[in-house]
Design an enzyme around this catalytic site. Structure first.
Site, PDB file in Angstrom:
ATOM      1  N   HIS A 465      33.973  -9.140 -13.377  1.00  0.00           N
ATOM      2  CA  HIS A 465      34.586  -8.437 -14.510  1.00  0.00           C
ATOM      3  C   HIS A 465      35.842  -9.153 -14.996  1.00  0.00           C
ATOM      4  CE1 HIS A 465      35.875  -4.809 -16.836  1.00  0.00           C
ATOM      5  NE2 HIS A 465      37.068  -5.296 -16.542  1.00  0.00           N
ATOM      6  N   GLU A 466      36.761  -9.414 -14.081  1.00  0.00           N
ATOM      7  CA  GLU A 466      38.019 -10.046 -14.496  1.00  0.00           C
ATOM      8  C   GLU A 466      37.783 -11.443 -15.032  1.00  0.00           C
ATOM      9  OE1 GLU A 466      40.673  -8.447 -14.951  1.00  0.00           O
ATOM     10  OE2 GLU A 466      39.972  -6.626 -13.976  1.00  0.00           O
ATOM     11  N   HIS A 472      37.144 -14.847 -22.102  1.00  0.00           N
ATOM     12  CA  HIS A 472      37.587 -14.453 -23.441  1.00  0.00           C
ATOM     13  C   HIS A 472      38.825 -15.268 -23.843  1.00  0.00           C
ATOM     14  CE1 HIS A 472      37.931 -10.677 -26.280  1.00  0.00           C
ATOM     15  NE2 HIS A 472      37.617 -11.774 -26.919  1.00  0.00           N
TER      16      HIS A 472
END
Length: 677
Positions: A465-466, A472
């Site tokens: 997730h991180e 991004h």
């Protein structure tokens, strides 16, 4: 230039690769002078923009604003990562001092009438300026930011707004520091390993190592994670100890932070009213993809009944297994593991030898990024990060071109706040000639030296997730720093990170990383399938836990400024959960008011709904990856080009539609969470 100025590394751009901050040179005494000079420099720069006698243009106004504040940007990005990941008493004191000063600094810019007049004039004639899409987006974002920050208020209203912003900054900083202190004070100190019966041996060793690091040699310390249901509840055999652990988790912060939560919510409500909104939530979502409070309430409220129904079915199965009428909150995780093992033949502790950190990182997270996006990673031990545990990796595109730096800081320590997050140390920007430097922070217990770091399945999910947030930031390909990477609406920012979780159990990825750390034996495909089935069993609990926190946040921040004052935070919380049908006796909110740092110390006030709002896009995107008929690599390139690289330079839902071919649909989310009829 004075000797002190020459010695301060923040007063000049770093000469290290990718402008990595020169951590080996940075000292605590450098921060305050750099902040003070940085604020002074930016105020001079912005005042000059506002005072210019030239007619406003995009270049001499908006682009000039983007170039301003270089010193302040450098020190702030380093400082706030440091105070989260490796704080000290001095840094905490300095943060408390600086927070209201930084709020006042922002107000000085946003409430400068001459500066706003230039932005307003450009905005009024934006269709005739010949701007490209990114420039137009930046101009619109600046105009919205100034208006939302009070640029149209009269002088008396602006004075009150300045007071409110300073008070909010001080309150939220105090809340964060109380969470830090109270979480550490609530740790359980145990005398013997026998009390920890049921925990895997490596976790017991980590508890002993934790005690040693805290100066309690010979003891065992269970430090609390930032959420309510502590992970050890799934394994501890002693029900009394489970109860102690959960009670310690749920009680922390309420005495110190209850009054601060009340004050923060009231100040935000007053500010929203001053700015012309019914509530802080209304002010917040107007600038998000949700746009209205009705849209948020409609979605969250509609999920409650089916989520509670699913959770109650799970709870009934646990109660039968435990031989009780109703499962206790402290026992839910323990019996959930028992039922999973019996029903799905999955033993969470037996998975951990297959989930060794280095393998998950290199052969899982990095391998997936190569498979999907063609990038590769090379560790750079020659580059120094801000803590010995933080590791620096250089990232390369498929063609060998340099992309940026990734810093992984995975272990818990006394100086780090709880939870997991992504920060930027350098923002990508073609205007400033910068490539990204991004950080992932996790809180994985550190075992004794030489022992493997074995993860839980949830920790593997957190790592993926991180890293989605990191991608991004790394893939950002924009001109202007205000639009780079994760500079997107709060209810959109979790979307790319949630998408990246899909690679955790993607067969080709799991086959490379899910291997026994001693034998190299791969986790069997049958076990993987059972693991996925077992995950679905707990979806009711997870959804109720999340919704309780999201709607608690929402209730705090939909209050009008003239509402009757809150007298007691605990009573308010209880009433809020009862109102939404979420006062579940066996499922506490994922965060209670006393330690809900996301909303009372972070940027998620009236925004915690964004996780499930973003998950609509995430679930739809995962379905697209699986069904679009393209290869994973082809799909990854489209997702990178149309969405991840765009940062905030395009409307988020327009960017979504560009690669998906339509607006998002909610059905994939409902199916994933078991919320269909």
């Amino acid at each position: 230039m004075t000797n002190a100025t020459a010695a301060n590394p923040f007063f000049r751009a770093s000469t290290l690769p990718y402008q990595l901050p020169p951590f080996a040179e940075i000292r605590e005494e450098h921060y305050l002078p750099a902040f003070e000079q940085g604020m002074a420099e930016q105020l001079q720069e912005t005042a000059a923009i506002g005072a210019s006698t030239e007619s406003p243009t995009f270049a001499n106004t908006v682009e000039a604003l983007e170039r301003s504040g270089a010193t302040l940007r450098r020190v702030a990005l380093v400082f706030f990562n440091k105070t989260s990941a490796d704080t000290t008493p001095y840094l905490q004191e300095l943060e408390a001092e600086l927070s209201p000063r930084l709020a006042a600094h922002e107000d000085a810019i946003h409430l400068d009438p001459a500066l706003f007049a230039r932005i307003d004039a450009l905005h009024a004639q934006r269709a005739e300026l010949g701007l490209d899409a990114e420039q137009l987006r930046l101009l619109e974002r600046y105009h919205a930011r100034f208006v939302r920050s009070g640029a149209r208020l009269d002088a008396a209203q602006q004075d009150r707004l300045r007071e409110l912003n300073a008070e909010i900054a001080a309150v939220t900083t105090a809340f964060e520091q109380n969470v830090f202190a109270d979480t550490r004070a609530a740790a359980l100190v145990l005398d013997s390993a026998e009390e920890l019966a049921g925990l895997p041996e490596d976790e017991i060793a980590a508890a002993a190592e934790n005690a040693k690091s805290l100066g309690k040699d010979g003891k065992y310390v269970l430090s609390l994670k930032n959420f309510s249901n502590q992970t050890e509840l799934a394994s501890l055999a002693d029900p009394a100890l489970r109860r102690r652990l959960l009670e310690a988790s749920l009680a922390r912060g309420i005495e110190s932070n209850g009054p601060l939560a009340i004050k923060a919510a009231a100040l935000r409500a007053e500010r929203a009213a001053l700015l012309g909104f019914d509530s802080h939530a209304a002010w917040e979502v107007a600038d998000q993809t949700a746009k209205t409070t009705e849209a948020v309430e409609g979605m969250l409220g509609g999920l409650v009944a089916p989520a509670v129904r699913n959770a109650d079915a799970e709870g009934a199965a646990l109660a039968r297994a435990a031989g009780v009428d109703v499962i206790d909150a402290a026992d839910w995780q323990y019996w959930s593991e028992k039922v999973r093992k019996e029903r799905f033949d999955v033993d969470a502790s037996a998975l951990r030898p297959y989930l060794e950190l280095e393998s998950v990182l290199r052969d899982g997270v990095f391998h997936a990024a190569g498979l999907v996006y063609g990038i590769r990673f090379e560790e750079r031990p020659d580059l120094t990060a801000y803590h010995p545990d933080a590791r620096v990796f250089e990232v390369f595109n498929e063609d060998g071109s340099r992309l940026g730096l990734f810093i992984g800081d995975f272990h818990a320590r006394e100086s780090k706040r709880g939870g997991a997050w992504m920060n930027e140390l350098v923002q990508q920007s073609r205007l400033l000639g910068q490539k990204p430097v991004v950080v992932n922070n996790l809180n994985i217990a550190k075992p004794p030296a030489g022992e493997p770091v074995l993860l839980t399945w949830d920790e593997v999910g957190t790592l993926f997730h991180e890293f989605g947030h990191a991608l991004h930031g790394l893939f950002s390909d924009v001109t202007y720093p205000s639009l780079a990477g994760t500079e997107v609406p709060r209810d959109f920012v979790e979307y790319p990170s949630q998408v990246n979780e899909m690679w955790r159990d993607w067969p080709e990825v799991m086959a490379t990383y899910a291997r026994h750390h001693l034998t190299g034996e791969p986790m069997s495909p049958q076990l993987v399938r059972k693991l996925q089935e077992a995950d679905r069993f707990g979806e009711g609990f997870r959804t109720v836990e999340y919704l309780a926190a999201a709607l608690l946040d929402w209730t705090w921040h939909t209050r009008a400024a003239d509402a009757e004052p809150v007298a007691d935070a605990v009573a308010f919380e209880r009433a809020a959960l009862e109102r939404w049908g979420l006062a579940h006796p066996s499922i506490p909110p994922r965060y209670r008011t006393g330690y809900f740092a996301h909303i009372f110390a972070g940027g998620y006030a009236a925004g915690y709904y964004g996780y499930i709002w973003s998950e609509v896009l995430d679930a739809d995107t995962v379905e697209w990856f699986r069904t679009n008929g393209k290869t994973v690599r082809e799909s990854g390139e489209i997702f990178r080009r149309e969405l991840l690289s765009r940062g905030g330079s395009a409307d988020p839902l327009t960017a979504f539609a560009a690669f998906r071919g339509r607006a998002p649909e909610i059905e994939p989310l409902l199916k994933r969470r078991g919320l269909t009829a």
